[in-house]
Design an enzyme around this catalytic site. Structure first.
Site, PDB file in Angstrom:
ATOM      1  N   CYS A  80      62.094  62.129  64.303  1.00 36.41           N
ATOM      2  CA  CYS A  80      60.820  62.774  64.631  1.00 36.41           C
ATOM      3  C   CYS A  80      61.028  64.276  64.884  1.00 36.41           C
ATOM      4  CB  CYS A  80      60.146  62.061  65.793  1.00 36.41           C
ATOM      5  SG  CYS A  80      58.393  62.505  65.977  1.00 36.41           S
ATOM      6  N   HIS A 189      59.481  56.890  63.275  1.00 36.22           N
ATOM      7  CA  HIS A 189      60.319  56.372  64.352  1.00 36.22           C
ATOM      8  C   HIS A 189      60.922  55.027  63.946  1.00 36.22           C
ATOM      9  CE1 HIS A 189      59.322  59.171  67.687  1.00 36.22           C
ATOM     10  NE2 HIS A 189      58.166  59.312  67.036  1.00 36.22           N
ATOM     11  N   GLU A 191      63.057  53.350  65.558  1.00 31.69           N
ATOM     12  CA  GLU A 191      63.195  52.544  66.775  1.00 31.69           C
ATOM     13  C   GLU A 191      61.891  51.899  67.203  1.00 31.69           C
ATOM     14  OE1 GLU A 191      61.687  56.414  68.413  1.00 31.69           O
ATOM     15  OE2 GLU A 191      62.896  55.749  66.722  1.00 31.69           O
TER      16      GLU A 191
END
Length: 212
Positions: A80, A189, A191
């Site tokens: 990001c 993202h 994650e």
């Protein structure tokens, strides 16, 4: 394999480190250059303002450290804001130089560029990727119609198309990830992208010598 996640006060460190730990690697979150220097993979996450992030990195001496790390072609992952900081500057923070390891700037989505009224800024939610063929190793076991989580108002505009890892369509195509040598960085993202994001992280770690 040792993964070092830099703590400079601007990252969602818990979710990033937890996701990286699923690869089987040893994950350390630190603001110490001496600790991070021992990593096999350096991770630069980030949420928030481009300008504030550059100030924080400079205070810790991490700006020069990261530039040197990448110049030595050591394994690097940006996420990001950690992608945007690699560029020469951003429309978000005029006059603030970025790390400058990739030529180009970070620009803003503009509503007037969208033909359909259902596009809004920021770009928030789930979207797909279109990877370049030469980077197929990162997407092993991932389908072309799988979705990833985005939340951003700005996106990178590289001067050299050769660094573009993926493009994403949001009103028009934009660069959603870059890769060069041992550097990989994503606007989305991983994650926060469920099983698909974890698979991508495992592929990235494996490509850098991990066994996950």
């Amino acid at each position: 394999m040792k993964i070092g996640v830099v703590d400079y006060g601007m990252g969602n460190l818990h979710s990033v480190s937890k996701a990286l730990a699923t690869t089987g690697a040893q994950v350390t979150v630190s603001s110490s250059k001496n600790v991070l220097r021992e990593s096999d993979l350096f991770v630069l996450p980030g949420v928030g303002s481009f300008g504030a992030a550059m100030v924080n990195l400079a205070k810790k001496g991490m700006d020069d450290f990261i530039v040197r790390w990448i110049s030595e072609d050591r394994p690097f992952l940006g996420i990001c804001l950690g992608l945007q900081l690699l560029f020469q500057g951003s429309e978000e923070s005029p006059g603030v130089p970025g790390l400058g390891v990739i030529k180009g700037r970070v620009v803003r989505f503009r509503e007037k560029d969208f033909k359909k009224k259902d596009y809004v800024v920021p770009h928030m939610g789930w979207n797909t990727l279109r990877p370049r063929n030469e980077y197929a190793k990162y997407f092993k076991g991932i389908k072309s119609n799988d979705y990833y989580y985005f939340v951003h108002t700005y996106f990178p505009a590289p001067q050299e198309q050769g660094v573009v890892l993926t493009e994403t369509l949001y009103g028009k195509p934009f660069c959603s990830a870059v890769a060069r040598g041992n550097l990989v960085a994503t606007q989305f993202h991983p994650e926060k992208s469920g099983a698909v994001g974890l698979r991508l992280l495992k592929n990235i770690v494996r490509s850098r010598g991990g066994k996950s």
